[in-house]
Design a protein around this motif. Structure first.
Motif, PDB file in Angstrom:
ATOM      1  N   UNK A 278       1.246  -1.345   0.227  1.00 47.87           N
ATOM      2  CA  UNK A 278      -0.113  -0.665   0.205  1.00 47.87           C
ATOM      3  C   UNK A 278       0.805   1.376   0.123  1.00 47.87           C
ATOM      4  N   UNK A 279       1.975   1.423   1.059  1.00 46.53           N
ATOM      5  CA  UNK A 279       2.784   2.187   0.797  1.00 46.53           C
ATOM      6  C   UNK A 279       3.561   3.069  -0.649  1.00 46.53           C
ATOM      7  N   UNK A 280       4.537   1.233  -1.296  1.00 46.92           N
ATOM      8  CA  UNK A 280       4.814   1.107  -2.815  1.00 46.92           C
ATOM      9  C   UNK A 280       3.339   2.071  -3.615  1.00 46.92           C
ATOM     10  N   UNK A 281       2.180   1.426  -3.246  1.00 41.09           N
ATOM     11  CA  UNK A 281       1.124   2.437  -3.728  1.00 41.09           C
ATOM     12  C   UNK A 281       0.231   3.489  -3.968  1.00 41.09           C
ATOM     13  N   UNK A 282       1.249   4.199  -2.884  1.00 39.41           N
ATOM     14  CA  UNK A 282       0.505   5.846  -2.349  1.00 39.41           C
ATOM     15  C   UNK A 282       2.058   6.550  -2.788  1.00 39.41           C
ATOM     16  N   UNK A 283       2.569   6.297  -3.007  1.00 43.00           N
ATOM     17  CA  UNK A 283       4.163   6.941  -2.802  1.00 43.00           C
ATOM     18  C   UNK A 283       4.313   7.444  -4.713  1.00 43.00           C
ATOM     19  N   UNK A 284       4.062   5.246  -5.249  1.00 44.05           N
ATOM     20  CA  UNK A 284       4.422   6.474  -6.684  1.00 44.05           C
ATOM     21  C   UNK A 284       3.429   7.264  -7.461  1.00 44.05           C
ATOM     22  N   UNK A 285       1.862   6.935  -6.944  1.00 45.35           N
ATOM     23  CA  UNK A 285       0.447   6.918  -7.240  1.00 45.35           C
ATOM     24  C   UNK A 285       0.808   8.682  -7.351  1.00 45.35           C
ATOM     25  N   UNK A 286       1.092   8.655  -5.704  1.00 46.37           N
ATOM     26  CA  UNK A 286       1.575  10.281  -5.536  1.00 46.37           C
ATOM     27  C   UNK A 286       2.781  11.135  -6.216  1.00 46.37           C
ATOM     28  N   UNK A 287       3.997  10.533  -7.226  1.00 43.71           N
ATOM     29  CA  UNK A 287       4.456  11.138  -7.789  1.00 43.71           C
ATOM     30  C   UNK A 287       4.022  10.975  -8.976  1.00 43.71           C
ATOM     31  N   UNK A 288       3.666  10.588  -9.836  1.00 44.30           N
ATOM     32  CA  UNK A 288       2.307  10.028 -10.282  1.00 44.30           C
ATOM     33  C   UNK A 288       1.860  11.475 -11.105  1.00 44.30           C
ATOM     34  N   UNK A 289       0.778  11.401 -10.177  1.00 49.48           N
ATOM     35  CA  UNK A 289      -0.066  12.430 -10.066  1.00 49.48           C
ATOM     36  C   UNK A 289       0.685  14.569  -9.621  1.00 49.48           C
ATOM     37  N   UNK A 290       2.210  14.499  -8.984  1.00 47.76           N
ATOM     38  CA  UNK A 290       2.056  16.122  -8.998  1.00 47.76           C
ATOM     39  C   UNK A 290       3.083  15.996  -9.902  1.00 47.76           C
TER      40      UNK A 290
ATOM     41  N   UNK B  46      11.472  14.678 -14.871  1.00 47.21           N
ATOM     42  CA  UNK B  46      10.184  13.806 -14.050  1.00 47.21           C
ATOM     43  C   UNK B  46       9.023  13.638 -15.109  1.00 47.21           C
ATOM     44  N   UNK B  47       8.747  13.843 -16.496  1.00 48.57           N
ATOM     45  CA  UNK B  47       8.248  12.827 -16.809  1.00 48.57           C
ATOM     46  C   UNK B  47       8.811  11.094 -17.191  1.00 48.57           C
ATOM     47  N   UNK B  48       9.914  11.492 -17.415  1.00 49.68           N
ATOM     48  CA  UNK B  48      10.836   9.700 -17.174  1.00 49.68           C
ATOM     49  C   UNK B  48      10.079   9.563 -16.314  1.00 49.68           C
ATOM     50  N   UNK B  49      10.696  10.070 -14.823  1.00 51.18           N
ATOM     51  CA  UNK B  49      10.143   9.942 -13.360  1.00 51.18           C
ATOM     52  C   UNK B  49       9.317   9.030 -12.867  1.00 51.18           C
ATOM     53  N   UNK B  50       8.026   9.610 -13.821  1.00 53.57           N
ATOM     54  CA  UNK B  50       6.257   9.083 -13.802  1.00 53.57           C
ATOM     55  C   UNK B  50       6.272   7.813 -14.443  1.00 53.57           C
ATOM     56  N   UNK B  51       6.996   7.782 -15.548  1.00 54.68           N
ATOM     57  CA  UNK B  51       6.856   6.259 -16.295  1.00 54.68           C
ATOM     58  C   UNK B  51       7.350   5.779 -15.592  1.00 54.68           C
ATOM     59  N   UNK B  52       8.433   6.168 -14.542  1.00 54.85           N
ATOM     60  CA  UNK B  52       9.648   5.060 -13.973  1.00 54.85           C
ATOM     61  C   UNK B  52       8.622   4.102 -12.846  1.00 54.85           C
ATOM     62  N   UNK B  53       7.472   5.111 -12.505  1.00 55.09           N
ATOM     63  CA  UNK B  53       7.144   5.335 -11.004  1.00 55.09           C
ATOM     64  C   UNK B  53       5.732   4.527 -11.834  1.00 55.09           C
ATOM     65  N   UNK B  54       5.160   4.547 -12.384  1.00 56.94           N
ATOM     66  CA  UNK B  54       4.095   3.476 -13.093  1.00 56.94           C
ATOM     67  C   UNK B  54       4.494   2.520 -13.254  1.00 56.94           C
ATOM     68  N   UNK B  55       5.835   2.048 -14.110  1.00 57.38           N
ATOM     69  CA  UNK B  55       6.364   0.513 -14.169  1.00 57.38           C
ATOM     70  C   UNK B  55       6.420  -0.272 -12.478  1.00 57.38           C
ATOM     71  N   UNK B  56       7.304   0.836 -11.963  1.00 57.55           N
ATOM     72  CA  UNK B  56       7.046   0.083 -10.102  1.00 57.55           C
ATOM     73  C   UNK B  56       5.733  -0.312  -9.329  1.00 57.55           C
ATOM     74  N   UNK B  57       4.550   0.493 -10.220  1.00 55.29           N
ATOM     75  CA  UNK B  57       2.935   0.345 -10.097  1.00 55.29           C
ATOM     76  C   UNK B  57       2.983  -0.828  -9.964  1.00 55.29           C
ATOM     77  N   UNK B  58       3.094  -1.590 -11.254  1.00 53.63           N
ATOM     78  CA  UNK B  58       2.575  -2.115 -12.230  1.00 53.63           C
ATOM     79  C   UNK B  58       3.992  -3.880 -11.743  1.00 53.63           C
TER      80      UNK B  58
END
Length: 326
Positions: A48-60, A72-84
């Motif tokens: 749940x922490x991983x989902x919340x933190x990476x989703x927050x990065x994607x959101x901001x 930050x475009x690449x960081x957002x994509x990286x966070x999306x891949x992490x969630x998956x």
């Protein structure tokens, strides 16, 4: 004293060995049954922490205009891949801890393995792209807006997906084309390459060779490109006359560099280590590290060491507080 089997016993033994396996049993953490519910709570909280933190990065990174940059475009994509990536393994592990069964069909195991390899490979490729972005930003700052425009950024991410999908699909098909006729118990908590190949009855030389080739292409080559990029970055930073400029340049790269070391360190130990030196318990422990702990640490590393993200988080917190009080 030699034991001679009767004809019926030999036939029975041959039939058992020739039985084709249609499902596996993931043993997971069955060796520690007394703490399985505690593990369930810990892993659920981490997920749940991983989902919340990476989703927050994607959101901001989508909402804040100050973060509308290639980095930050690449960081957002990286966070999306992490969630998956964590979603492919952790929910299944939580279900097995809860039901204490672990039965998984051959097809489900193949799908899980395919996505684990694919998303893991994507993380390595994205880390390489992010290193290239930092190289252009620090070594060629005047050409940075032209070189790293929106079209190029999208093309880089798309090329990562296009290059990894056919290779991983082919490798998964090759692995599950092998005959599995002995034990169906996988001493792991998800379908990973080393424990699955241990159960194969056929010759796995070609499969092991393909794994090493893929490791070189998707792990070692990107790692060398990252080393070259950071070698040039460090040389450029050291040539800066301003101490403030050097500090700022190092701070923008340090988070990415820490993540690179964590990822490549565990991947090299896990997949490049000879079979004779690899124990099942150690392999399981390393897998926990790169499937759960590193995805948990990544957003923390990027947020705590990045002033822009911290400012964006404060803005988001203020907006949420204002909305809640209205």
């Amino acid at each position: 004293m030699e034991i001679v089997l009767s004809a019926d016993e030999e036939q029975s033994k041959t039939e058992i060995s020739n039985m084709t396996i249609t499902e596996f049993i993931l043993l997971g953490f069955s060796d520690v049954p007394h703490i399985q519910w505690m593990l369930f709570g810990i892993f659920l909280l981490m997920y749940l922490t991983i989902l919340m933190c990476n989703s927050t990065i994607m959101l901001i990174t989508r909402m804040d205009p100050a973060l509308q940059t290639p980095m930050y475009f690449f960081l957002s994509n990286f966070s999306f891949v992490e969630i998956c990536y964590v979603t492919v393994t952790i929910p299944r592990m939580l279900m097995d801890l809860c039901t204490q069964k672990g039965t998984i069909s051959l097809l489900s195991c193949a799908v899980q393995l395919c996505f684990v390899i694919m998303l893991g490979g994507m993380e390595f490729l994205l880390l390489t792209v992010m290193a290239y972005d930092r190289y252009v930003a620090i070594c060629n700052p005047l050409h940075y807006p032209l070189v790293m425009n929106n079209k190029v950024c999208v093309q880089l991410v798309a090329s990562c997906w296009i290059s990894i999908i056919p290779v991983v699909t082919g490798q998964t098909y090759q692995i599950f084309s092998l005959p599995y006729c002995g034990s169906n118990k996988i001493n792991h908590y998800f379908c990973d390459i080393p424990p699955i190949l241990k159960l194969a009855c056929g010759d796995t030389f070609v499969n092991n060779l393909a794994i090493y080739v893929a490791s070189v292409v998707f792990i070692m080559v990107p790692f060398l490109l990252i080393l070259v990029s950071y070698g040039k970055i460090i040389c450029n930073i050291l040539n800066l006359s301003s101490a403030g400029g050097r500090s700022k340049a190092f701070s923008t790269c340090s988070s990415h560099l820490i993540v690179v070391v964590l990822f490549y360190g565990t991947a090299t130990i896990t997949y490049a280590q000879p079979k004779s030196n690899r124990s099942e318990s150690m392999g399981k422990l390393l897998s926990l590290f790169y499937t759960i702990l590193i995805p948990l640490l990544n957003p923390i590393i990027y947020t705590l060491r990045n002033k822009d993200i911290m400012v964006a988080l404060r803005k988001l917190q203020t907006k949420l507080s204002t909305y809640g009080n209205s």
